[in-house]
Design an enzyme around this catalytic site. Structure first.
Site, PDB file in Angstrom:
ATOM      1  N   ASP A   1      -4.727   4.063  -2.461  1.00  0.00           N
ATOM      2  CA  ASP A   1      -5.463   4.182  -1.669  1.00  0.00           C
ATOM      3  C   ASP A   1      -6.114   5.713  -2.014  1.00  0.00           C
ATOM      4  OD1 ASP A   1      -6.387   2.192   0.126  1.00  0.00           O
ATOM      5  OD2 ASP A   1      -4.103   2.400   0.748  1.00  0.00           O
TER       6      ASP A   1
ATOM      7  N   GLY B   1      -9.561   4.940   5.848  1.00  0.00           N
ATOM      8  CA  GLY B   1      -9.422   6.157   5.892  1.00  0.00           C
ATOM      9  C   GLY B   1      -7.949   6.742   6.280  1.00  0.00           C
TER      10      GLY B   1
ATOM     11  N   GLY C   1       0.855  -1.970   4.453  1.00  0.00           N
ATOM     12  CA  GLY C   1       1.500  -0.548   4.055  1.00  0.00           C
ATOM     13  C   GLY C   1       2.650  -0.393   4.950  1.00  0.00           C
ATOM     14  N   SER C   2       2.542  -0.121   6.246  1.00  0.00           N
ATOM     15  CA  SER C   2       3.502   0.437   7.297  1.00  0.00           C
ATOM     16  C   SER C   2       4.328  -0.907   7.521  1.00  0.00           C
ATOM     17  CB  SER C   2       2.904   0.733   8.590  1.00  0.00           C
ATOM     18  OG  SER C   2       1.951  -0.160   9.049  1.00  0.00           O
TER      19      SER C   2
ATOM     20  N   GLY D   1      -4.049   5.045   7.663  1.00  0.00           N
ATOM     21  CA  GLY D   1      -3.112   3.796   7.891  1.00  0.00           C
ATOM     22  C   GLY D   1      -2.878   3.609   9.323  1.00  0.00           C
ATOM     23  N   GLY D   2      -1.954   2.578   9.353  1.00  0.00           N
ATOM     24  CA  GLY D   2      -1.332   2.198  10.697  1.00  0.00           C
ATOM     25  C   GLY D   2      -2.081   1.853  11.882  1.00  0.00           C
TER      26      GLY D   2
ATOM     27  N   MET E   1      -8.999   8.704  -1.397  1.00  0.00           N
ATOM     28  CA  MET E   1      -9.860   9.037  -0.332  1.00  0.00           C
ATOM     29  C   MET E   1     -10.196  10.658  -0.795  1.00  0.00           C
ATOM     30  SD  MET E   1      -7.732   8.236   3.103  1.00  0.00           S
ATOM     31  CE  MET E   1      -6.726   6.623   3.154  1.00  0.00           C
TER      32      MET E   1
ATOM     33  N   SER F   1       0.840  -1.373  -0.061  1.00  0.00           N
ATOM     34  CA  SER F   1      -0.080   0.020   0.110  1.00  0.00           C
ATOM     35  C   SER F   1       1.098   1.351  -0.061  1.00  0.00           C
ATOM     36  CB  SER F   1      -1.094   0.021   1.106  1.00  0.00           C
ATOM     37  OG  SER F   1      -1.577   1.369   1.436  1.00  0.00           O
TER      38      SER F   1
ATOM     39  N   ASP G   1      -7.404  -5.767   4.050  1.00  0.00           N
ATOM     40  CA  ASP G   1      -6.737  -4.456   3.990  1.00  0.00           C
ATOM     41  C   ASP G   1      -6.740  -3.702   5.555  1.00  0.00           C
ATOM     42  OD1 ASP G   1      -5.294  -2.400   3.952  1.00  0.00           O
ATOM     43  OD2 ASP G   1      -6.541  -1.268   2.214  1.00  0.00           O
ATOM     44  N   GLY G   2      -5.569  -3.852   6.166  1.00  0.00           N
ATOM     45  CA  GLY G   2      -5.571  -3.041   7.327  1.00  0.00           C
ATOM     46  C   GLY G   2      -4.872  -3.795   8.635  1.00  0.00           C
ATOM     47  N   GLY G   3      -3.895  -3.423   9.066  1.00  0.00           N
ATOM     48  CA  GLY G   3      -3.178  -4.026  10.231  1.00  0.00           C
ATOM     49  C   GLY G   3      -2.447  -5.248   9.891  1.00  0.00           C
TER      50      GLY G   3
ATOM     51  N   MET H   1     -12.214  -5.147   4.662  1.00  0.00           N
ATOM     52  CA  MET H   1     -11.470  -4.170   5.606  1.00  0.00           C
ATOM     53  C   MET H   1     -11.369  -4.566   6.931  1.00  0.00           C
ATOM     54  SD  MET H   1     -10.506  -1.720   3.502  1.00  0.00           S
ATOM     55  CE  MET H   1      -9.751  -0.622   4.597  1.00  0.00           C
TER      56      MET H   1
ATOM     57  N   HIS I   1      -0.871  -1.142  -4.337  1.00  0.00           N
ATOM     58  CA  HIS I   1      -2.274  -0.479  -3.832  1.00  0.00           C
ATOM     59  C   HIS I   1      -2.315   1.013  -3.788  1.00  0.00           C
ATOM     60  CE1 HIS I   1      -6.045  -1.705  -1.780  1.00  0.00           C
ATOM     61  NE2 HIS I   1      -5.821  -0.700  -0.927  1.00  0.00           N
TER      62      HIS I   1
ATOM     63  N   MET J   1     -12.107   5.109  -2.092  1.00  0.00           N
ATOM     64  CA  MET J   1     -12.958   5.387  -0.680  1.00  0.00           C
ATOM     65  C   MET J   1     -13.538   6.824  -0.829  1.00  0.00           C
ATOM     66  SD  MET J   1     -10.137   3.924   2.010  1.00  0.00           S
ATOM     67  CE  MET J   1      -8.889   4.086   0.977  1.00  0.00           C
TER      68      MET J   1
END
Length: 217
Positions: free
Chosen positions: A35, A145, A200-201, A147-148, A37, A8, A178-180, A140, A33, A68
């Site tokens: 994102d 909305g 991502g992170s 990251g992290g 927004m 991401s 996606d997410g964490g 999700m 990816h 999004m």
């Protein structure tokens, strides 16, 4: 089931975006990816269409564009024109199933793959009837909305349910989460049935990017 990885760019160094994209490609990622927004559907803003267009053809990965936005009917086709190979929009952003189907059909007519995403509080039943038309469903595992955020385990139940429905009906629909996502949560998602992990992170900003991609497989 597949074991794809989609880094991401939300967590990438925006001042050196092309270098970050090349790092992801060199690490063997199949997808990249984006994102998107709009500050309406979600409170933050991120990449613009012009940025996707500037970099979409600079690599051989699949441009995985997650919009999004409050008006996907207008914005989804716009991102196809910017080089998106796959556009995923939110079921929560459309008024009904008919509108979602219209956007999916538009994307397919433009030779672009279509995905639908569900927020953490949205049940799989909201998109179940559309799975046969979709190329991808995005679960999700955080609130969209920013990251992290920390992974929400409730996503695993949704992934398992989707895997069962897709396999039973032999739908040609990938499951993305996606997410964490990191090596631990990613492993749980793979076990539940996820085809694509967005991270991502966990990836960007680390010297062992390639090794981390391997761990996500």
């Amino acid at each position: 089931m597949n074991n794809y990885v989609s880094p991401s760019l939300l967590a990438a160094n925006k001042n050196h975006l092309q270098d970050e994209i090349k790092t992801a490609e060199a690490a063997g990622a199949e997808y990249i990816h984006w994102d998107i927004m709009d500050g309406k559907f979600v409170p933050n803003t991120s990449f613009k269409a012009s940025e996707v267009k500037a970099h979409a053809k600079s690599h051989k990965m699949i441009n995985d564009v997650h919009i999004m936005v409050a008006d996907p009917e207008i914005e989804a086709p716009m991102f196809v024109g910017c080089g998106a190979d796959l556009v995923t929009f939110h079921i929560e952003a459309v008024k009904d199933e008919k509108e979602a189907e219209k956007i999916i059909d538009t994307l397919h007519k433009m030779k672009c793959k279509a995905g639908l995403s569900i927020k953490p509080m949205t049940d799989v039943s909201a998109i179940e009837s559309l799975l046969g038309k979709l190329d991808l469903v995005l679960v999700m595992s955080v609130e969209p909305g920013k990251g992290g955020q920390k992974f929400m385990p409730s996503a695993l139940r949704k992934i398992r349910k989707l895997r069962k429905i897709i396999d039973k009906n032999r739908f040609n629909c990938l499951i993305e989460v996606d997410g964490g996502i990191n090596d631990k949560t990613g492993k749980r998602c793979r076990k539940a049935g996820a085809d694509i992990l967005v991270a991502g992170s966990y990836l960007f900003g680390h010297d062992d990017f390639e090794e981390r991609v391997k761990l996500l497989r």
